[in-house]
Design an enzyme around this catalytic site. Structure first.
Site, PDB file in Angstrom:
ATOM      1  N   ASN A   1     -40.646 -23.220 -14.103  1.00 47.09           N
ATOM      2  CA  ASN A   1     -40.077 -23.004 -15.433  1.00 47.09           C
ATOM      3  C   ASN A   1     -41.091 -23.357 -16.518  1.00 47.09           C
ATOM      4  OD1 ASN A   1     -39.207 -25.817 -14.354  1.00 47.09           O
ATOM      5  ND2 ASN A   1     -39.200 -26.046 -16.557  1.00 47.09           N
TER       6      ASN A   1
ATOM      7  N   LYS B   1     -35.163 -38.607 -18.545  1.00 43.08           N
ATOM      8  CA  LYS B   1     -36.100 -38.181 -19.582  1.00 43.08           C
ATOM      9  C   LYS B   1     -35.368 -37.342 -20.613  1.00 43.08           C
ATOM     10  CE  LYS B   1     -39.352 -34.918 -19.015  1.00 43.08           C
ATOM     11  NZ  LYS B   1     -40.569 -34.285 -18.445  1.00 43.08           N
TER      12      LYS B   1
ATOM     13  N   LYS C   1     -35.924 -35.103 -24.604  1.00 42.46           N
ATOM     14  CA  LYS C   1     -36.849 -34.460 -25.527  1.00 42.46           C
ATOM     15  C   LYS C   1     -36.821 -35.168 -26.880  1.00 42.46           C
ATOM     16  CE  LYS C   1     -37.792 -31.307 -22.495  1.00 42.46           C
ATOM     17  NZ  LYS C   1     -39.119 -31.232 -21.855  1.00 42.46           N
TER      18      LYS C   1
ATOM     19  N   ASP D   1     -40.361 -36.881 -24.132  1.00 39.90           N
ATOM     20  CA  ASP D   1     -41.250 -35.731 -23.979  1.00 39.90           C
ATOM     21  C   ASP D   1     -41.317 -34.961 -25.289  1.00 39.90           C
ATOM     22  OD1 ASP D   1     -42.665 -33.514 -23.155  1.00 39.90           O
ATOM     23  OD2 ASP D   1     -41.234 -32.882 -21.623  1.00 39.90           O
TER      24      ASP D   1
ATOM     25  N   GLU E   1     -44.657 -38.574 -23.350  1.00 37.58           N
ATOM     26  CA  GLU E   1     -45.195 -37.410 -22.644  1.00 37.58           C
ATOM     27  C   GLU E   1     -45.666 -36.299 -23.562  1.00 37.58           C
ATOM     28  OE1 GLU E   1     -43.540 -33.941 -19.582  1.00 37.58           O
ATOM     29  OE2 GLU E   1     -42.643 -35.942 -19.537  1.00 37.58           O
TER      30      GLU E   1
ATOM     31  N   GLU F   1     -48.938 -30.900 -17.751  1.00 37.74           N
ATOM     32  CA  GLU F   1     -48.136 -29.799 -17.229  1.00 37.74           C
ATOM     33  C   GLU F   1     -48.611 -28.441 -17.742  1.00 37.74           C
ATOM     34  OE1 GLU F   1     -44.213 -28.969 -19.737  1.00 37.74           O
ATOM     35  OE2 GLU F   1     -44.309 -31.066 -19.127  1.00 37.74           O
TER      36      GLU F   1
ATOM     37  N   ASP G   1     -48.686 -28.985 -12.654  1.00 37.93           N
ATOM     38  CA  ASP G   1     -47.666 -28.309 -11.850  1.00 37.93           C
ATOM     39  C   ASP G   1     -48.365 -27.307 -10.936  1.00 37.93           C
ATOM     40  OD1 ASP G   1     -45.632 -26.651 -10.855  1.00 37.93           O
ATOM     41  OD2 ASP G   1     -44.485 -26.704 -12.714  1.00 37.93           O
TER      42      ASP G   1
ATOM     43  N   HIS H   1     -44.885 -31.630 -12.856  1.00 38.47           N
ATOM     44  CA  HIS H   1     -43.853 -30.997 -13.670  1.00 38.47           C
ATOM     45  C   HIS H   1     -43.127 -29.935 -12.841  1.00 38.47           C
ATOM     46  CE1 HIS H   1     -43.023 -27.198 -15.925  1.00 38.47           C
ATOM     47  NE2 HIS H   1     -42.441 -27.997 -16.790  1.00 38.47           N
TER      48      HIS H   1
ATOM     49  N   GLU I   1     -40.606 -34.304 -10.737  1.00 37.20           N
ATOM     50  CA  GLU I   1     -39.589 -34.100 -11.762  1.00 37.20           C
ATOM     51  C   GLU I   1     -38.344 -33.467 -11.141  1.00 37.20           C
ATOM     52  OE1 GLU I   1     -39.671 -32.697 -16.396  1.00 37.20           O
ATOM     53  OE2 GLU I   1     -40.918 -31.588 -14.989  1.00 37.20           O
TER      54      GLU I   1
END
Length: 388
Positions: free
Chosen positions: A53, A180, A182, A212, A238, A264, A291, A321, A340
């Protein structure tokens, strides 16, 4: 062993959520099925792959460049000296005639196919991917479970502080100890209220919360937020600024004592090496989040791991990630620091096996040969429909 067919398609993973930089209303990803001439139970063995993603599908690059090179490979050129499928040899073929640099969507396209090749190779060997990888690239004794944290806390229309708290309680109820959220999509005062609301759910323990930024901040904002959040003692801060602004990251690391996580959106060995050289990261506390699915696949990720060792970094400082089963196997095989997890988001591709159980922020591995997409019923149907 020969590849007989390759099938490519696109699957939506859209959502109404947003982070500080993008929304996911039109997000999709590429899927690939690689069919071999190896027959098991009367059917060809097939390897599956998809891109993680956060990046869109890369179908045009796959169709015009990557897959034709793979299908045009000379017989035997994809095999090692023992006649086994070798994804690293396939990687070299897929990257023929590609100039250095340009690590963007091309890395996604190669990563999709690389994943499918590793799925196929481990299925042919009759082993779950993590055992196959541990025997070939690790010490032969993979971890039997992996640390995972629950990533969420997105911005969404009408989402209140109470809604945010309920979301985090849901993660705790599912067995996660670390979560986590945002930040950077609101002003500092609002984000601090959001952070404090989540810490309340965590019994006042900020060390169980990561935040993040998704690369949103300039240096002044990054430092301002850093000063404000440092007293919370967070799990990590992050992706603070642009992924390639190594000087920004290094400056924040000089002023912010807590752990930092990033990587990531780095898609090559060269990018990761520059992060280590110039990004100011501290190997005693900071985390690398490259990732594998987005960065030219596991073949390139193994090179990244070699580079990190040469610079004195432990594999335990790597937490990929993406929140998907491919990285989960890699984490167990290479003894990374964790993986994650996105409970409920980015379906059907994200997440682990349907019967996976998270206990104290750890999850076990499936013993299904390959990556184990067959243990994700909804996604496996999508993959099967691609070539049936």
């Amino acid at each position: 062993m020969q590849i007989t067919n390759v099938y490519e398609g696109t699957v939506p993973i859209s959502s109404s959520i947003r982070n500080a930089w993008i929304d996911f209303s039109s997000m999709d990803c590429s899927i690939v099925a690689i069919e071999s001439d190896v027959i098991r139970d009367g059917k060809p063995v097939v390897g599956y792959g998809f891109n993680s993603n956060g990046r869109y599908s890369a179908g045009e690059i796959l169709r015009r460049r990557i897959l034709p090179r793979l299908m045009g490979a000379e017989p035997g050129s994809l095999l090692d000296e023992r006649g086994r499928l070798d994804p690293a040899k396939a990687w070299d073929i897929m990257m023929r005639n590609e100039k250095p640099g340009g690590h963007g969507e091309r890395s996604v396209a190669v990563g999709v196919v690389d994943m499918a090749l590793f799925d196929l190779a481990s299925k042919i060997e009759g082993k779950p991917l993590y055992r196959y990888l541990s025997e070939r690239y690790g010490d032969g004794e993979p971890d039997d479970s992996v640390f995972v944290y629950a990533a969420g806390g997105y911005y969404a229309p009408g989402k209140t502080l109470a809604d945010l708290q309920d979301e985090m309680r849901g993660f705790l109820d599912q067995g996660y100890d670390v979560v986590k959220m945002k930040i950077g999509g609101a002003d500092l005062a609002e984000d601090l209220r959001r952070i404090e609301a989540v810490i309340d759910v965590l019994d006042g323990d900020g060390s169980r919360l990561a935040v993040d930024v998704n690369g949103r901040f300039d240096l002044a904002t990054a430092l301002e937020y850093g000063r404000a959040i440092e007293p919370y003692g967070l799990f990590w801060y992050e992706e603070i600024g642009d992924p390639l602004d190594y000087q920004l990251n290094a400056t924040v690391a000089e002023h912010y004592a807590g752990p930092i996580a990033t990587g990531e959106n780095l898609f090559s060995l060269q990018d990761a090496r520059n992060l280590i050289r110039y990004g100011g990261l501290r190997p005693d506390r900071d985390t690398i989040q490259v990732d594998p699915a987005l960065s030219y696949g596991l073949t390139e990720y193994l090179r990244v791991q070699d580079m990190l060792r040469q610079h004195g970094w432990s594999s335990r400082r790597c937490v990929p990630h993406g929140g998907h089963q491919f990285s989960l196997h890699i984490a167990a095989a290479l003894k990374l620091g964790g993986n994650e997890s996105y409970p409920g988001e980015f379906q059907p591709t994200g997440g682990f096996a349907d019967d996976a159980v998270v206990n104290k922020s750890r999850v076990g591995l499936t013993d299904i040969p390959g990556i184990g997409f067959e243990g994700k019923a909804a996604f496996y149907k999508v993959l099967r429909d691609l070539h049936s």
